[in-house]
Design an enzyme around this catalytic site. Structure first.
Site, PDB file in Angstrom:
ATOM      1  N   ASP A 103      66.262 -13.746 -24.162  1.00 55.25           N
ATOM      2  CA  ASP A 103      66.248 -13.995 -22.726  1.00 55.25           C
ATOM      3  C   ASP A 103      64.897 -14.615 -22.367  1.00 55.25           C
ATOM      4  O   ASP A 103      63.954 -14.552 -23.165  1.00 55.25           O
ATOM      5  CB  ASP A 103      66.482 -12.708 -21.939  1.00 55.25           C
ATOM      6  CG  ASP A 103      67.054 -12.947 -20.541  1.00 55.25           C
ATOM      7  OD1 ASP A 103      67.216 -14.116 -20.141  1.00 55.25           O
ATOM      8  OD2 ASP A 103      67.345 -11.962 -19.851  1.00 55.25           O
ATOM      9  N   ASP A 104      64.833 -15.204 -21.185  1.00 51.39           N
ATOM     10  CA  ASP A 104      63.580 -15.807 -20.755  1.00 51.39           C
ATOM     11  C   ASP A 104      62.567 -14.750 -20.334  1.00 51.39           C
ATOM     12  O   ASP A 104      61.381 -14.871 -20.590  1.00 51.39           O
ATOM     13  CB  ASP A 104      63.801 -16.825 -19.629  1.00 51.39           C
ATOM     14  CG  ASP A 104      64.530 -16.259 -18.416  1.00 51.39           C
ATOM     15  OD1 ASP A 104      65.046 -15.116 -18.483  1.00 51.39           O
ATOM     16  OD2 ASP A 104      64.612 -16.971 -17.392  1.00 51.39           O
ATOM     17  N   ASP A 107      62.335  -8.139 -16.666  1.00 54.25           N
ATOM     18  CA  ASP A 107      61.655  -7.801 -15.419  1.00 54.25           C
ATOM     19  C   ASP A 107      61.712  -6.289 -15.210  1.00 54.25           C
ATOM     20  O   ASP A 107      60.872  -5.557 -15.726  1.00 54.25           O
ATOM     21  CB  ASP A 107      62.305  -8.569 -14.268  1.00 54.25           C
ATOM     22  CG  ASP A 107      61.530  -8.488 -12.961  1.00 54.25           C
ATOM     23  OD1 ASP A 107      60.855  -7.478 -12.721  1.00 54.25           O
ATOM     24  OD2 ASP A 107      61.623  -9.428 -12.155  1.00 54.25           O
TER      25      ASP A 107
END
Length: 170
Positions: A103-104, A107
């Site tokens: 994933d980028d 969070d």
């Protein structure tokens, strides 16, 4: 949860993102080999393309989980998770053994927890990590504070950026 209008901005250019994704691939090269990759869409698609090229991974699947909601206001907030597409049964059957999840960003960790529950033995990697989600990933490149909003290159256009200090432009 970060508020893009009030928090720290971290704009990432295409060049920087490519360098960071390749740095992730360098770190992952020592952790493999990986038989397959699962990327979390949509944000994970770009780093997945770079990492799978660098590591020679050809079996690639996606899991699509929506977690950000615009609510008609233009402001992004993280809401309830909605699984729009799950991983193929062939990969799910592995429980994650030999699987690389990309994933980028991690969070709050809500999306990461959901994908981890699907593939508990997988190696989870992100380009960027925030403190709340950091414990859920195995490998990442850069950690930013929880109140930092990352502006990815696919979200940006060229425009004027005011100086950080209010009187610096005088």
């Amino acid at each position: 949860m970060s508020d893009p209008l009030n928090d720290k901005a971290f704009p990432v250019s295409w060049d920087q993102f490519h360098r960071d994704a390749r740095a992730l691939a360098w770190r992952l090269a020592e952790k493999g080999p990986f038989d397959s990759m699962v990327t979390i869409t949509r944000g994970g698609l770009v780093p997945a393309a770079i990492v799978c090229r660098e590591l020679g991974i050809r079996t690639i699947d996606t899991v699509s989980i929506a977690s950000y909601d615009h609510g008609g206001t233009g402001e992004q907030t993280q809401g309830a998770l909605a699984i729009l597409k799950t991983v193929s049964s062939k990969i799910l059957d592995t429980k994650g053994v030999g699987v690389l999840i990309i994933d980028d960003l991690v969070d709050t960790g809500k999306t990461a927890q959901e994908v981890r529950s699907m593939l508990p033995e997988a190696h989870f990697a992100t380009v960027y990590a925030k403190p709340m989600g950091r414990p859920l990933v195995d490998t990442f490149v850069t950690e930013v504070s929880q109140d930092t909003w990352i502006y990815f290159p696919w979200d940006l256009g060229y425009s004027f950026v005011p100086p950080i200090a209010k009187d610096a432009g005088d």
